[in-house]
Design a protein around this motif. Structure first.
Motif, mmCIF file in Angstrom:
data_model
loop_
_atom_site.group_PDB
_atom_site.id
_atom_site.type_symbol
_atom_site.label_atom_id
_atom_site.label_comp_id
_atom_site.label_asym_id
_atom_site.label_seq_id
_atom_site.Cartn_x
_atom_site.Cartn_y
_atom_site.Cartn_z
ATOM 1 N N TYR A 43 16.440 -24.193 23.392
ATOM 2 C CA TYR A 43 15.544 -24.797 23.057
ATOM 3 C C TYR A 43 14.095 -24.258 23.244
ATOM 4 O O TYR A 43 12.939 -24.746 22.705
ATOM 5 C CB TYR A 43 15.162 -26.307 23.615
ATOM 6 N N ASP A 44 14.149 -23.197 24.068
ATOM 7 C CA ASP A 44 12.832 -22.289 24.444
ATOM 8 C C ASP A 44 13.203 -20.815 23.951
ATOM 9 O O ASP A 44 13.175 -19.977 24.805
ATOM 10 C CB ASP A 44 12.871 -22.400 25.977
ATOM 11 N N CYS A 45 13.300 -20.729 22.694
ATOM 12 C CA CYS A 45 13.595 -19.210 22.352
ATOM 13 C C CYS A 45 12.915 -19.001 21.000
ATOM 14 O O CYS A 45 13.326 -17.752 20.256
ATOM 15 C CB CYS A 45 15.272 -19.205 21.996
ATOM 16 N N LYS A 46 11.866 -19.845 20.726
ATOM 17 C CA LYS A 46 11.018 -19.479 19.483
ATOM 18 C C LYS A 46 10.620 -18.128 19.648
ATOM 19 O O LYS A 46 10.110 -17.762 20.509
ATOM 20 C CB LYS A 46 10.077 -20.595 19.124
ATOM 21 N N ASP A 47 10.822 -17.297 18.562
ATOM 22 C CA ASP A 47 10.209 -15.909 18.386
ATOM 23 C C ASP A 47 10.930 -15.011 19.349
ATOM 24 O O ASP A 47 10.151 -13.899 19.407
ATOM 25 C CB ASP A 47 8.779 -15.959 18.601
ATOM 26 N N ASN A 67 16.474 -23.000 16.738
ATOM 27 C CA ASN A 67 15.435 -23.054 17.343
ATOM 28 C C ASN A 67 14.292 -21.997 17.176
ATOM 29 O O ASN A 67 13.386 -21.707 18.147
ATOM 30 C CB ASN A 67 15.879 -23.311 18.800
ATOM 31 N N GLY A 68 14.478 -21.051 16.248
ATOM 32 C CA GLY A 68 13.524 -20.092 16.060
ATOM 33 C C GLY A 68 13.637 -18.799 16.460
ATOM 34 O O GLY A 68 12.712 -17.851 16.372
#
Length: 147
Positions: A43-47, A67-68
């Motif tokens: 959930y904490d992987c955007k970009d 999740n991006g």
């Protein structure tokens, strides 16, 4: 037949989480391994650039992509690469690349990835030191490996 060939032969016919429809396989995977979403940065992987080694049926790679993250889903068997490629296409993800890669000789440049996801793989590798050196080589400074 050498031990590495025996390991490869074993996994050629066992693409994990490939024997059913995506939603059923996803539900099964995360019911069995219920802690994945809590302990891994899905959930904490955007970009972020994420390398998954040993993608099997591609479920974890798809979770990162949702999740991006930009994801490189890799496996050392043609069967897993083909299956995951088809699953990714069917689900219309354009932020996942699927490629055949051996963890002992990763074909990417040094310092390429923010996250390396190696769930349930290293204990199958005879040359585990070589595999870990390769993972650390492609991991960016300050990046994280999840095994």
């Amino acid at each position: 037949m050498g031990i590495n060939k025996q390991i490869e032969k074993y996994w050629k016919n066992r693409v994990l989480f490939s024997w059913g429809k995506y939603e059923k396989m996803k539900e099964l995977r995360y019911r069995i391994n219920h802690y994945i979403h809590e302990r891994y940065p899905i959930y904490d992987c955007k970009d972020k650039k994420v390398l998954e080694i040993g993608c099997g049926g591609g479920l974890d790679s798809i979770e990162y992509a949702k999740n991006g993250a930009q994801v490189w889903a890799t496996d050392f068997t043609d069967e897993a690469v083909e299956f995951t490629t088809n699953r990714v296409k069917k689900l219309n993800f354009d932020n996942i690349r699927v490629e055949k890669v051996d963890v002992r000789n990763i074909s990417y440049k040094d310092n390429s990835f923010d996250i390396v996801h190696v769930y349930g793989i290293l204990h199958h590798i005879i040359e585990v030191n070589d595999a870990v050196k390769e993972i650390l080589r492609v991991l960016k400074p300050g990046g994280s490996m999840y095994a």
